[in-house]
Design an enzyme around this catalytic site. Sequence first.
Site, PDB file in Angstrom:
ATOM      1  NE  ARG A  74      -6.297  -1.287 -15.468  1.00 40.76           N
ATOM      2  CZ  ARG A  74      -5.203  -0.878 -15.150  1.00 40.76           C
ATOM      3  NH1 ARG A  74      -4.520   0.158 -15.762  1.00 40.76           N
ATOM      4  NH2 ARG A  74      -4.416  -2.099 -14.931  1.00 40.76           N
ATOM      5  CG  HIS A 118      -1.779  -1.446 -10.345  1.00 40.11           C
ATOM      6  ND1 HIS A 118      -2.498  -1.067 -11.428  1.00 40.11           N
ATOM      7  CD2 HIS A 118      -0.808  -0.901 -10.231  1.00 40.11           C
ATOM      8  CE1 HIS A 118      -1.967  -0.227 -11.942  1.00 40.11           C
ATOM      9  NE2 HIS A 118      -0.728   0.043 -11.399  1.00 40.11           N
ATOM     10  CD  GLU A 163       2.425  -1.486 -16.186  1.00 41.58           C
ATOM     11  OE1 GLU A 163       3.587  -1.311 -15.514  1.00 41.58           O
ATOM     12  OE2 GLU A 163       2.238  -0.281 -17.349  1.00 41.58           O
ATOM     13  CG  ASN A 291      -0.967  -0.329 -18.652  1.00 41.85           C
ATOM     14  OD1 ASN A 291      -2.156  -0.337 -18.987  1.00 41.85           O
ATOM     15  ND2 ASN A 291      -0.684  -0.893 -17.376  1.00 41.85           N
ATOM     16  CE1 TYR A 293       1.661   6.122 -18.433  1.00 44.08           C
ATOM     17  CE2 TYR A 293       1.964   3.636 -18.413  1.00 44.08           C
ATOM     18  CZ  TYR A 293       1.296   4.826 -17.985  1.00 44.08           C
ATOM     19  OH  TYR A 293       0.462   4.713 -17.114  1.00 44.08           O
ATOM     20  CD  GLU A 363      -1.410   2.022 -15.852  1.00 40.59           C
ATOM     21  OE1 GLU A 363      -0.424   2.373 -16.088  1.00 40.59           O
ATOM     22  OE2 GLU A 363      -1.761   1.062 -15.008  1.00 40.59           O
TER      23      GLU A 363
HETATM   24  C1  FCB Z   1       2.670   1.942 -15.145  1.00 41.80           C
HETATM   25  C2  FCB Z   1       2.000   1.585 -13.744  1.00 41.80           C
HETATM   26  C3  FCB Z   1       1.007   2.824 -13.157  1.00 41.80           C
HETATM   27  C4  FCB Z   1       1.797   3.843 -13.079  1.00 41.80           C
HETATM   28  C5  FCB Z   1       2.094   4.426 -14.688  1.00 41.80           C
HETATM   29  C6  FCB Z   1       2.898   5.608 -14.630  1.00 41.80           C
HETATM   30  O1  FCB Z   1       3.631   1.344 -15.208  1.00 41.80           O
HETATM   31  O2  FCB Z   1       0.873   0.550 -14.097  1.00 41.80           O
HETATM   32  O3  FCB Z   1       0.802   2.521 -11.796  1.00 41.80           O
HETATM   33  O4  FCB Z   1       2.749   4.101 -12.141  1.00 41.80           O
HETATM   34  O5  FCB Z   1       3.097   3.367 -14.881  1.00 41.80           O
END
Ligand code: FCB
Length: 462
Positions: A74, A118, A163, A291, A293, A363
């Site tokens: 990607r 992006h 995002e 995405n 995290y 992500e």
């Molecule tokens: C996301 C972004 C990516 C990177 C990660 C850690 O929010 O899409 O570009 O910065 O976080």
Amino acid sequence: MKFPDGFVWGAATAAFQIEGASDVDGRGRSIWDELCDQPGAILDASDGSVACDHYNRWPEDLDIVADLGLGAYRFSIAWPRIVPLGDGVIEQRGLDFYSRLVDGMLERGITPYATLYHWDLPQALQDSGGWTSRDTARRFADYASVVHQHLSDRVTYWSTLNEPWCSAFLGYASGEHAPGRTEPAEAISAVHHLMLAHGLGIQAMRANSTDSQLGIVVNMYDVQPASESPADLDAARRLDGQQNRWYLDAIFRGTYPQDIVEDYRTFTDFDFVVDGDAECIAEPIDFLGINYYSSFMTRGLDAPKSPLSGERPTPWVGCDDVEFVDRGLAKTHMGWDVIPDGLTATLERVARDYPVPSIYVMENGAAYPDEVTDGRVHDVDRTNYIEAHLKACSLAVSAGVPLDGYFVWSLLDNFEWAWGYERRFGVVRVDYETQERLVKDSALAYSAIVRANRWSPDESSA
Ligand code: FCB
């Protein structure tokens, strides 16, 4: 862990974070070039002018993707390389670069997953209002159409935006990201125009060809209230609404969530919304990119906190009375809680609440302060993070979630926005002095999981 046949395994990057070569081949300036020039905006006062020099080193980087056994990559396309001044004048050398990159992927058996935006808006468009201007959405659709016409013979998977929450609320409310604005009303207008850009972009690409698979990528979090008290429940409602439901309701139900619209009325009268916008934003898509995290636990305070001096305003508009509870969990170098369960919960929730045909984790990954010892990076924390989140994905798959792929963030250490090069997310280390790439232990561990689970048409027909 169990993954279905055909599950897509990949790694992700973004143009501004890796390419460098910022004034090569006619590239225009972006809002991130501009922000990097602002004193104090980037932690290590760095910029994206060299980054990982991927613009020149892409063959080596794609070799690494192939060597790891990943079937997909990607990447994002830099709008200012294609339309340097945002106006309609196309830079052929920009298109040629991505054409070479895509051919390089196909030669190595890697399926390209393209993202059109992006975060690197041409600065010229910012000068005429950026995402607060409706015209930017139309410009995006024109740009999307040009790139799609050029590459859709070889690229099947297209995401419009990465995002939009970050572009709008980190860009226009907290000011941590480009264009560095701190005006909540602008952020709400920006998020609407971003969603409109998404819808117009989908329409433009569909008009070009019906063979493409089209989607959008949103950042999601599982939001839990600290208690069942009305204040804590309301804090969770607002966070979840602003962060998750705003996007999914708009895309899959054709309406913004009414409770959040009401909350936002303190800041805006929504005069920028035009009849027909909702239908455009809800244009059917083929996949949703998520995405993931971390996740949040929220508490509602009796009174809004004013930001401490030097602290940025909150990106959650009107949520100065929301506190994030420290659950005492392990944290990454970003300070983000490690909560793999939140990924399972998020995937299951999306599949339950919305008619989503196909989901990709576009992500997932973690920053840790790596060390090189004897020519190796033994990044145990990152390896554990990735493995735990893959287990979380596999649980969601077993529960029936239509999850079709996973992309680790990131292939390379890179320019982590306001954190500069001070946070390393790569499964491959980049030595910024020499541009040498070093495959970390996490990449090898990921590769082993991929090989154990990889399905190829040849094997299945054997
Ligand atoms: C996301 C972004 C990516 C990177 C990660 C850690 O929010 O899409 O570009 O910065 O976080």
